[in-house]
Motif scaffolding. Sequence first.
Motif, short mmCIF file in Angstrom:
data_model
loop_
_atom_site.label_atom_id
_atom_site.label_comp_id
_atom_site.label_asym_id
_atom_site.label_seq_id
_atom_site.Cartn_x
_atom_site.Cartn_y
_atom_site.Cartn_z
N ALA A 198 0.84 -1.20 0.00
CA ALA A 198 0.00 0.00 0.00
C ALA A 198 0.87 1.25 0.00
CB ALA A 198 -0.92 -0.01 1.22
N VAL A 199 1.95 1.23 0.77
CA VAL A 199 2.85 2.38 0.82
C VAL A 199 3.47 2.61 -0.56
CG1 VAL A 199 5.00 3.28 1.80
CG2 VAL A 199 3.32 2.16 3.28
N LEU A 200 3.92 1.52 -1.18
CA LEU A 200 4.53 1.64 -2.51
C LEU A 200 3.52 2.21 -3.51
CD1 LEU A 200 6.64 -1.63 -2.65
CD2 LEU A 200 7.48 0.72 -2.54
N ALA A 201 2.28 1.77 -3.41
CA ALA A 201 1.25 2.28 -4.33
C ALA A 201 1.09 3.79 -4.17
CB ALA A 201 -0.08 1.56 -4.08
N GLU A 202 1.19 4.26 -2.92
CA GLU A 202 1.07 5.70 -2.68
C GLU A 202 2.25 6.47 -3.28
OE1 GLU A 202 0.29 6.25 1.55
OE2 GLU A 202 -1.23 4.67 1.38
N PHE A 203 3.38 5.81 -3.42
CA PHE A 203 4.53 6.42 -4.09
C PHE A 203 4.44 6.24 -5.61
CE2 PHE A 203 6.59 6.40 0.09
CZ PHE A 203 7.35 7.55 0.05
N GLY A 204 3.36 5.59 -6.05
CA GLY A 204 3.19 5.40 -7.49
C GLY A 204 3.87 4.15 -8.02
N VAL A 205 4.24 3.26 -7.10
CA VAL A 205 4.91 2.03 -7.52
C VAL A 205 3.95 0.85 -7.34
CG1 VAL A 205 6.84 0.46 -7.08
CG2 VAL A 205 7.17 2.93 -6.87
N GLU A 206 3.51 0.28 -8.44
CA GLU A 206 2.64 -0.89 -8.39
C GLU A 206 3.51 -2.13 -8.53
OE1 GLU A 206 -0.56 -0.75 -7.81
OE2 GLU A 206 -0.93 1.40 -8.09
#
Length: 206
Positions: free
Chosen positions: A140-148
Amino acid sequence: MPDTPLPHHSHGPSDIELRVSRLEKLLVDKGLVDPAAIDALVDTYQNQVGPRNGARVVARAWTDENYKKQLLENATESIMELGYQGRQGEHMQVVENTDTVHNMVVCTLCSCYPWPVLGLPPTWYKASSYRARAVSEPRAVLAEFGVEVAEDVEIRVWDSTAEIRYLVLPQRPAGTEEFNEDDLAKLVTRDSMIGVGLVQSPQSPS
Ligand code: FE
């Protein structure tokens, strides 16, 4: 000051941080420094000077298979070989991103960070929300940084300490086959070396 280790893994600001913030306030109140100038200076070290060293290490590893092997086995010495060493970089470990593993770095208890290769840690790295959530919900944190990160890719979260500091070796992006080391280094971002970003393919000319 002698090489006294700073306290690590203590909660809240350290004595030195409190002293620095009091000193900064005093200088600003007396009109001796402009807070905008301080912000600009910090930004320089967070985003420009510091991470450029790490980017050189990454670019060398991408272009020299032997160096990469050595870097993964003995990061501290391999980084020193390029001239980067000093406080908070004495015990380095480099972790490599692959098609099946994505690495990200946190310091769950304070803000341990590899200064010689990344400069000063960004504010969010020191925030309690990042420190807690990087471990409990890294995807979830990575997704918030734009990393899927694909479901079948394992995410490894490395907890930095006073004893060991991590640098992520990001994946070399497609479309860079013809790039030399200098050109490659320009593509490498700070966030990609913390593991909360990916190195993007160079933009094709429109
Ligand atoms: Fe720490």
